[in-house]
Enzyme design. Structure first.
Site, PDB file in Angstrom:
ATOM      1  N   ARG A  96       0.851  -1.195   0.000  1.00  0.00           N
ATOM      2  CA  ARG A  96       0.000   0.000   0.000  1.00  0.00           C
ATOM      3  C   ARG A  96       0.884   1.241   0.000  1.00  0.00           C
ATOM      4  O   ARG A  96       1.969   1.236   0.554  1.00  0.00           O
ATOM      5  CB  ARG A  96      -0.896   0.028   1.238  1.00  0.00           C
ATOM      6  CG  ARG A  96      -2.064  -0.929   1.175  1.00  0.00           C
ATOM      7  CD  ARG A  96      -2.954  -0.801   2.387  1.00  0.00           C
ATOM      8  NE  ARG A  96      -2.303  -1.301   3.584  1.00  0.00           N
ATOM      9  CZ  ARG A  96      -1.706  -0.553   4.501  1.00  0.00           C
ATOM     10  NH1 ARG A  96      -1.696   0.774   4.387  1.00  0.00           N
ATOM     11  NH2 ARG A  96      -1.137  -1.088   5.546  1.00  0.00           N
ATOM     12  N   TYR A 224      -1.478  -3.561  -6.889  1.00  0.00           N
ATOM     13  CA  TYR A 224      -1.241  -4.236  -5.607  1.00  0.00           C
ATOM     14  C   TYR A 224      -2.562  -4.327  -4.823  1.00  0.00           C
ATOM     15  O   TYR A 224      -3.278  -3.318  -4.687  1.00  0.00           O
ATOM     16  CB  TYR A 224      -0.178  -3.494  -4.763  1.00  0.00           C
ATOM     17  CG  TYR A 224      -0.178  -4.019  -3.341  1.00  0.00           C
ATOM     18  CD1 TYR A 224       0.340  -5.291  -3.063  1.00  0.00           C
ATOM     19  CD2 TYR A 224      -0.776  -3.313  -2.305  1.00  0.00           C
ATOM     20  CE1 TYR A 224       0.276  -5.829  -1.782  1.00  0.00           C
ATOM     21  CE2 TYR A 224      -0.840  -3.832  -1.015  1.00  0.00           C
ATOM     22  CZ  TYR A 224      -0.317  -5.089  -0.763  1.00  0.00           C
ATOM     23  OH  TYR A 224      -0.391  -5.622   0.498  1.00  0.00           O
ATOM     24  N   LYS A 233      -9.581  -2.434   1.673  1.00  0.00           N
ATOM     25  CA  LYS A 233      -9.248  -1.262   2.491  1.00  0.00           C
ATOM     26  C   LYS A 233     -10.087  -0.047   2.107  1.00  0.00           C
ATOM     27  O   LYS A 233     -10.482   0.749   2.959  1.00  0.00           O
ATOM     28  CB  LYS A 233      -7.761  -0.929   2.344  1.00  0.00           C
ATOM     29  CG  LYS A 233      -6.841  -2.070   2.724  1.00  0.00           C
ATOM     30  CD  LYS A 233      -7.077  -2.516   4.134  1.00  0.00           C
ATOM     31  CE  LYS A 233      -6.178  -3.676   4.501  1.00  0.00           C
ATOM     32  NZ  LYS A 233      -6.426  -4.141   5.857  1.00  0.00           N
ATOM     33  N   HIS A 253     -10.372  -2.316  11.629  1.00  0.00           N
ATOM     34  CA  HIS A 253      -9.290  -3.168  11.130  1.00  0.00           C
ATOM     35  C   HIS A 253      -9.079  -4.283  12.166  1.00  0.00           C
ATOM     36  O   HIS A 253      -8.079  -4.288  12.886  1.00  0.00           O
ATOM     37  CB  HIS A 253      -8.032  -2.294  10.971  1.00  0.00           C
ATOM     38  CG  HIS A 253      -6.944  -2.926  10.167  1.00  0.00           C
ATOM     39  ND1 HIS A 253      -5.636  -2.514  10.244  1.00  0.00           N
ATOM     40  CD2 HIS A 253      -6.967  -3.933   9.256  1.00  0.00           C
ATOM     41  CE1 HIS A 253      -4.900  -3.243   9.423  1.00  0.00           C
ATOM     42  NE2 HIS A 253      -5.673  -4.107   8.820  1.00  0.00           N
ATOM     43  N   SER A 275      -1.252  -3.740  10.220  1.00  0.00           N
ATOM     44  CA  SER A 275      -0.977  -4.662   9.113  1.00  0.00           C
ATOM     45  C   SER A 275       0.274  -5.480   9.388  1.00  0.00           C
ATOM     46  O   SER A 275       1.275  -4.948   9.889  1.00  0.00           O
ATOM     47  CB  SER A 275      -0.758  -3.855   7.832  1.00  0.00           C
ATOM     48  OG  SER A 275      -1.842  -2.996   7.632  1.00  0.00           O
ATOM     49  N   CYS A 277       0.936  -7.791  11.525  1.00  0.00           N
ATOM     50  CA  CYS A 277       1.302  -7.995  12.939  1.00  0.00           C
ATOM     51  C   CYS A 277       0.620  -9.237  13.505  1.00  0.00           C
ATOM     52  O   CYS A 277       0.462  -9.365  14.717  1.00  0.00           O
ATOM     53  CB  CYS A 277       0.931  -6.776  13.767  1.00  0.00           C
ATOM     54  SG  CYS A 277       2.005  -5.370  13.457  1.00  0.00           S
ATOM     55  N   ASP A 302      -9.335  -9.799   9.130  1.00  0.00           N
ATOM     56  CA  ASP A 302      -8.783  -8.467   8.852  1.00  0.00           C
ATOM     57  C   ASP A 302      -9.746  -7.321   9.135  1.00  0.00           C
ATOM     58  O   ASP A 302      -9.318  -6.260   9.553  1.00  0.00           O
ATOM     59  CB  ASP A 302      -8.335  -8.408   7.381  1.00  0.00           C
ATOM     60  CG  ASP A 302      -7.453  -7.204   7.077  1.00  0.00           C
ATOM     61  OD1 ASP A 302      -6.570  -6.896   7.898  1.00  0.00           O
ATOM     62  OD2 ASP A 302      -7.646  -6.572   6.020  1.00  0.00           O
ATOM     63  N   ARG A 392       2.071 -12.315  -0.737  1.00  0.00           N
ATOM     64  CA  ARG A 392       0.740 -12.642  -0.193  1.00  0.00           C
ATOM     65  C   ARG A 392       0.153 -13.932  -0.756  1.00  0.00           C
ATOM     66  O   ARG A 392       0.500 -14.357  -1.854  1.00  0.00           O
ATOM     67  CB  ARG A 392      -0.231 -11.503  -0.567  1.00  0.00           C
ATOM     68  CG  ARG A 392       0.147 -10.136  -0.008  1.00  0.00           C
ATOM     69  CD  ARG A 392      -0.275 -10.022   1.404  1.00  0.00           C
ATOM     70  NE  ARG A 392       0.096  -8.750   2.016  1.00  0.00           N
ATOM     71  CZ  ARG A 392      -0.625  -8.153   2.965  1.00  0.00           C
ATOM     72  NH1 ARG A 392      -1.735  -8.685   3.391  1.00  0.00           N
ATOM     73  NH2 ARG A 392      -0.200  -7.030   3.512  1.00  0.00           N
TER      74      ARG A 392
HETATM   75  C1  OXD Z   1      -3.104  -4.644   5.231  1.00  0.00           C
HETATM   76  C2  OXD Z   1      -3.730  -5.840   4.635  1.00  0.00           C
HETATM   77  O1  OXD Z   1      -2.225  -4.037   4.602  1.00  0.00           O
HETATM   78  O2  OXD Z   1      -4.623  -6.407   5.286  1.00  0.00           O
HETATM   79  O3  OXD Z   1      -3.499  -4.282   6.344  1.00  0.00           O
HETATM   80  O4  OXD Z   1      -3.381  -6.221   3.512  1.00  0.00           O
HETATM   81 MN    MN Z   2      -5.159  -5.396   7.091  1.00  0.00          MN
END
Ligand code: OXD
Ligand code: MN
Length: 607
Positions: A96, A224, A233, A253, A275, A277, A302, A392
């Site tokens: 991002r 992306y 998002k 989130h 993100s 984590c 998420d 990913r």
């Molecule tokens: C983020 C995702 O960047 O979930 O938070 O991809």
């Molecule tokens: Mn996320």
């Protein structure tokens, strides 16, 4: 009702009449508003063809074959990874980009100091300029999708127009895509209008712009996931948070999980972590052997949409239908369920590729075989990244053996606890509980975390990331805190609020807590607190577990002393922590609710 996005006169006259000449494809909706809007965008972008997606399996097979033919996807080893495909992004387009992300509200104050703001008219003009003729020689796909279970009062419809077949196939995994969305929309006009074009992936032209007042998103110059899967998002969080404030709910989130005790009791928990984590790992946790009879059920990994129900509880749904998880570090120890989930029907992006068309990433377990190529297609050299750190997997949630049946329930699940977590090598104890809702909001609002590869920029420096929403709150952060505070008046049975930190380290840089499945121990305490089964000890930060109530049995090498170290509250470190919150507080000072200032004063006094 949202306004349809207006296309400036200049472009309207420029392309007037071309639509009639353009191949319109087979429309599979009668919705007049959708048809008119697709027509307008087609006049602007000039695709060679319009493809109306219906979400069927036949369509998926045809699009996948086309993606393979055109080199966008590579089929992976069908014996080991049936239905799985490999994709490489442009090397400049792997995360991002917060500096290219805009919230275009009428006034700058509505977007607030933590968002990039631009006046809507100016941004529309600029982006329509970039979009003009951008899909010549390309197909424009019309992707209808539903966020949330069908018939849920919380569900929302979006339509994404995109020239990326990778986006179409990913949206098909990440959302309920196709006819189901048109069925939900009926003749209505209340849908999110999303326009995405890759352009030439030039980072200089990259923009991810949100127009909350129009329920519209325009994303250009990227391919992306976080920038272009517009349901994720952009709609579920940035526009979602704006809608949530207007309509009295929360778009967060957060993962959602259900803890099932051996007695059959189920307790649902939502947890916010920034993100990369560990939300996906936590949402899919397998309790260790010691917790025989306990089960963790995943609702979402998420995003949570949460709304007060008629019974006074806070109900949550997962608006998504798939997982867009970080590959590096995923293995049978860190996330055994994920390793099952991603064995089929998964798209892998920017991981390494082995000679027998299997995938590899750092932290997968065994070493990569000779002949492995890295995420850019170059022969992999030991000591260099094989997989991009933000590579990913995109996998259907229905592959999850521990998918909570309630994830399909239109009414959602009642939330008993909200957890805020950061990635912090110092200062933050393993777990503590807020004194009350207002204190919990302050706790979430001031949480700091070390930055990760999920966003472009430096990795590993602590930044204040309120409720893990810094990059995702689609309006003024001060108003967002106010909205959280106001929610307490609408919820009779308020969830308890907790802070956790799995990442604390000793002076040698070793993690103090084993994490992963052992986080079940923390969860057990949280669940017991929610049901009023255990007491707790008061500290300046909040309530912490009494040593006798925290289960450390069957955890070799981890003693009560270790527990004390991971729970330690160092007053000096906390004084510095409060000072470090000043940067954010000063930035949004004019908008910050006074309760937040009082909470800060109280904490200073307690320390
Ligand atoms: C983020 C995702 O960047 O979930 O938070 O991809
Ligand atoms: Mn996320």
């Amino acid at each position: 009702m949202s306004r349809p996005c207006a296309i400036p006169l200049l472009f309207r006259s420029l392309f007037n009449g071309t639509l009639q000449r353009m191949k319109l494809g087979n429309r599979n909706t009668q919705n007049a508003e959708v048809i008119a809007w697709v027509g307008k965008v087609a006049e602007l972008c000039q695709p060679r063809e319009i493809f109306w997606c219906d979400g069927s399996t036949v369509e998926k097979e045809a699009l996948t074959a086309e993606a393979v033919r055109s080199g966008v996807l590579l089929e992976l080893n069908p014996e080991r990874l049936p239905g799985c495909y490999y994709h490489r992004s442009h090397p400049n387009d792997v995360a991002r980009v917060e500096q290219c992300t805009y919230v275009c509200t009428e006034s700058e104050e509505e977007a607030g100091p933590t968002n990039n703001w631009a006046p809507p008219a100016e941004m529309y003009r600029k982006l329509y300029g970039l979009c003009a003729g951008a899909m010549r020689d390309r197909v424009m796909y019309v992707v209808p999708y539903l966020l949330g279970p069908p018939k849920s009062p919380m569900a929302k419809v979006g339509i994404e127009l995109t020239d990326s077949i990778y986006v179409v196939l990913s949206m098909r995994i990440m959302t309920r895509m196709g006819k189901v969305a048109y069925d939900e929309l009926g003749e209505g006009t209340d849908f999110n209008r999303g326009l995405h074009t890759m352009l030439d992936l030039d980072p200089e032209r990259r923009h991810i712009a949100h127009f909350p007042q129009d329920n519209t998103i325009i994303s250009v110059g990227s391919n992306y996931g976080g920038n272009v899967l517009l349901g994720k998002k952009c709609l579920a969080l940035r526009i979602g948070s704006w809608l949530g404030r207007k309509e009295g709910w929360l778009a967060e989130h957060m993962l959602i999980l259900g803890v099932e005790a051996p007695s059959g009791e189920k307790t649902f928990v939502a947890a916010a972590f920034p993100s990369a984590c560990g939300k996906t790992n936590f949402a899919m946790m397998q309790p260790p052997r010691h917790f025989r009879g306990w089960k963790i059920w995943t609702v979402g990994d998420d995003i949570a949409w949460m709304k007060p129900g008629a019974d006074g509880c806070l109900y949550a749904i997962n608006p998504e239908f798939g997982y867009f998880g970080v590959a590096p570090g995923t293995n049978v120890h860190s996330n055994p369920n994920a390793t099952e989930i991603i064995k089929r029907d998964t798209i892998y992006t920017n991981v390494a590729l082995t000679p027998d068309r299997d995938v590899w990433w750092e932290g997968k377990g065994e070493d990569p075989p000779a002949g492995t190529v890295d995420w850019q297609g170059r022969p992999w050299k030991s000591g260099e990244h094989a997989a991009q750190p933000n590579s990913r997997f995109t996998a259907p949630m229905t592959n999850n053996p521990m998918l909570a049946p309630e994830a399909m329930d239109p009414k959602g699940v009642p939330i008993s606890a909200i957890i805020f977590g950061g990635r912090r090598s110092t200062t933050l104890p393993l777990v503590y509980e807020a004194f009350n809702w207002v204190h919990g909001v302050y706790m979430g609002a001031t949480m700091g975390s070390e930055t990760t590869a999920a966003a472009a920029g430096a990795v590993g420096h602590v930044r204040c990331d309120p409720m893990a929403m810094l990059p995702f709150t689609g309006y003024n952060m001060g108003f967002y805190f106010r909205h959280w505070l106001n929610m307490r008046k609408r919820i009779t049975h308020l969830p308890r609020i907790f802070s956790v930190n799995w990442f604390r380290k000793d002076d040698q840089g070793n993690f103090l807590w084993p994490g992963y499945g052992e986080n079940m121990r923390v969860l057990e305490w949280i669940v017991d607190r929610c049901h009023g089964r255990v007491g707790a000890r008061e500290t300046p930060l909040g309530w912490v577990p009494n040593a006798r109530d925290f289960d450390l049995d069957d955890l070799p090498g981890f003693t009560r002393e270790h527990f004390e170290r991971v729970q330690q509250i160092n007053i000096e470190e906390w004084r510095r922590e409060i000072l470090s919150q000043d940067e954010l507080f000063m930035k949004i000072y004019a908008f910050i609710p006074k309760e937040m200032i009082f909470q800060r004063e109280l904490l200073v006094a307690r320390l």
